[in-house]
Scaffold this motif. Structure first.
Motif, mmCIF file in Angstrom:
data_model
loop_
_atom_site.group_PDB
_atom_site.id
_atom_site.type_symbol
_atom_site.label_atom_id
_atom_site.label_comp_id
_atom_site.label_asym_id
_atom_site.label_seq_id
_atom_site.Cartn_x
_atom_site.Cartn_y
_atom_site.Cartn_z
ATOM 1 N N ARG A 1 -10.541 -4.487 9.376
ATOM 2 C CA ARG A 1 -9.618 -5.417 8.764
ATOM 3 C C ARG A 1 -9.082 -4.824 7.472
ATOM 4 N N MET A 2 -9.408 -3.678 7.167
ATOM 5 C CA MET A 2 -8.761 -2.993 5.771
ATOM 6 C C MET A 2 -8.298 -1.656 6.013
ATOM 7 N N THR A 3 -6.970 -1.301 5.541
ATOM 8 C CA THR A 3 -7.128 0.102 5.364
ATOM 9 C C THR A 3 -6.479 0.325 3.960
ATOM 10 N N VAL A 4 -6.556 1.734 3.742
ATOM 11 C CA VAL A 4 -6.150 2.315 2.576
ATOM 12 C C VAL A 4 -5.269 3.491 2.563
ATOM 13 N N GLN A 5 -4.105 3.086 1.735
ATOM 14 C CA GLN A 5 -2.982 4.043 1.513
ATOM 15 C C GLN A 5 -2.725 4.563 0.245
ATOM 16 N N VAL A 6 -2.816 5.828 -0.085
ATOM 17 C CA VAL A 6 -2.413 6.539 -1.469
ATOM 18 C C VAL A 6 -1.439 7.396 -1.140
ATOM 19 N N ASP A 7 -0.479 7.122 -1.955
ATOM 20 C CA ASP A 7 0.771 8.229 -1.944
ATOM 21 C C ASP A 7 1.240 8.437 -3.583
ATOM 22 N N VAL A 8 0.604 9.258 -4.149
ATOM 23 C CA VAL A 8 0.545 9.426 -5.612
ATOM 24 C C VAL A 8 1.081 11.084 -5.559
ATOM 25 N N PRO A 9 2.112 11.577 -5.969
ATOM 26 C CA PRO A 9 2.142 13.002 -6.125
ATOM 27 C C PRO A 9 1.652 13.679 -7.266
ATOM 28 N N VAL A 10 1.329 14.896 -7.083
ATOM 29 C CA VAL A 10 0.675 15.740 -7.868
ATOM 30 C C VAL A 10 1.138 15.477 -9.201
ATOM 31 N N HIS B 1 9.902 7.122 -17.086
ATOM 32 C CA HIS B 1 8.762 6.384 -16.541
ATOM 33 C C HIS B 1 8.246 6.886 -15.084
ATOM 34 N N VAL B 2 6.853 6.606 -15.177
ATOM 35 C CA VAL B 2 6.371 6.585 -13.838
ATOM 36 C C VAL B 2 5.975 5.336 -13.492
ATOM 37 N N LEU B 3 6.413 4.830 -12.331
ATOM 38 C CA LEU B 3 6.217 3.391 -11.853
ATOM 39 C C LEU B 3 5.041 3.456 -10.852
ATOM 40 N N LEU B 4 3.884 2.889 -11.261
ATOM 41 C CA LEU B 4 2.736 3.078 -10.491
ATOM 42 C C LEU B 4 2.469 1.508 -9.774
ATOM 43 N N ARG B 5 2.391 1.691 -8.219
ATOM 44 C CA ARG B 5 2.429 0.290 -7.702
ATOM 45 C C ARG B 5 1.200 0.234 -6.800
ATOM 46 N N VAL B 6 0.474 -0.970 -6.913
ATOM 47 C CA VAL B 6 -0.501 -1.536 -6.003
ATOM 48 C C VAL B 6 -0.152 -2.538 -5.336
#
Length: 356
Positions: free
Chosen positions: A229-238, A281-286
């Motif tokens: 029921r849950m998946t995780v996606q992480v896309d944060v450049p180095v 700025h860096v926009l960090l989104r959840v």
């Protein structure tokens, strides 16, 4: 300027006038007038310098700019004050007109005296403001530490929550027979979350890379709880992972995404963490899906977590950082997409993680 400043000004120059009148006031009425107008001149110029300095917000600030401003204004005040002093002697005390070059020496002597007075006064004023600014900085730091302790306590309670602990242990137990390596990995991830919360999460600021590692471990443990029921996606450049943010901030957002979003949907959903650069700025989104609800109830359901996050952002970065919530209803799925965006200033980043 505050009332305290004006009381301080009135007291200082008032005492000067009283002393002058007490020592010389019996000689003539002119002496009394002189010893009233003399400190009034000082009061006018020091008040002008204080208001100008406060408007330019040079305290605390670059010492070169402050010194340049101070020298200029002390000189202007001394030049004018010296001229006023000669006029007071001539027309109030009725002293004879001075002839050249004696008048020049008298003027230079008077201007030099005023320069010393204004210089000492301005130094005391600046020191006073520096102490006040330091006190405010210490108070802000204390508020930051208190806020972080509250956030840490909530995070620890969440991580030691019986359901979370049961999920970690039960998930590891179910994997011992079929996948021993997976069981060890799950317990290791739980230990990573707990270790970060009790050690590295206690500082005044954190690096996104460290925060992200702990959050990924947390989400991996929770993913076992919800199975498919849950998946995780992480896309944060180095290049974005060296940015600084309040400790446990991303952890708080991830917990909200799971507790108030995915866990309340029968079909589950994906928790996505991404970032992009926009200007300075860096926009960090959840992002995460959540049940349909009214805006007021939905925001209220997030509790004090986001409120605490906004406060810690303001304490760490001031107006340079922000936190916003957006919703995109999806009636077909009987859910809505929640997006929490945190804007973090680039100038507070560490060196690029790709450098080493």
């Amino acid at each position: 300027m505050s009332r305290r400043f004006w009381r301080w000004q009135a007291a200082m120059w008032g005492v000067t006038a009283i002393i002058g009148i007490a020592l010389h006031g019996r000689d003539s009425v002119g002496e009394i007038v002189f010893h009233v107008l003399f400190p009034a001149t000082g009061l006018a110029f020091t008040s002008w310098m204080a208001v100008s300095l406060r408007q330019r917000a040079l305290i605390p600030g670059p010492s070169r700019a402050l010194l340049s401003w101070s020298a200029k204004h002390v000189m202007i005040s001394a030049v004018i004050g010296g001229a006023i002093n000669l006029l007071l002697h001539r027309y109030v005390l009725s002293e004879p007109v001075l002839v050249f070059p004696k008048v020049i020496w008298e003027y230079l002597l008077s201007a030099t005296g005023w320069a010393l007075v204004f210089g000492v006064w301005l130094f005391a004023f600046c020191i006073r403001d520096v102490f006040r600014a330091t006190a405010r900085a210490i108070e802000a730091q204390q508020r930051m530490q208190e806020s972080m302790r509250e956030a840490e306590a909530r995070a620890l309670r969440a991580q030691l929550d019986p359901h979370f602990l049961f999920n970690a242990i039960n998930g590891a137990r179910s994997l011992i027979g079929s996948d021993p390596d997976g069981a060890r990995d799950m317990l290791s991830r739980y230990a990573d979350v707990l270790r970060y919360a009790t050690t590295r999460g206690r500082g005044l600021s954190a690096i996104l890379a460290d925060e992200l590692n702990a959050v990924e471990s947390y989400l991996e443990v929770e993913r076992h709880r919800f199975s498919n029921r849950m998946t995780v996606q992480v896309d944060v450049p180095v290049e974005h992972r060296g940015i600084t943010l309040p400790p446990m901030l991303l952890q708080t957002l991830a917990e909200n995404a799971v507790r108030h979003g995915v866990s309340r949907l029968r079909q589950g959903g994906a928790v996505s963490i991404s970032s992009e650069q926009q200007g300075g700025h860096v926009l960090l989104r959840v992002e995460n899906p959540a049940p349909l609800s009214t805006g007021h109830d939905a925001v209220a359901s997030l509790g004090i977590g986001l409120s605490n996050s906004r406060e810690r952002l303001a304490l760490l970065h001031g107006d340079a950082a922000s936190l916003h919530i957006e919703r995109a209803p999806d009636p077909d799925a009987m859910a809505e997409l929640w997006t929490v965006t945190v804007a973090l200033p680039l100038e507070h980043s560490t060196r690029s993680l790709s450098d080493g």
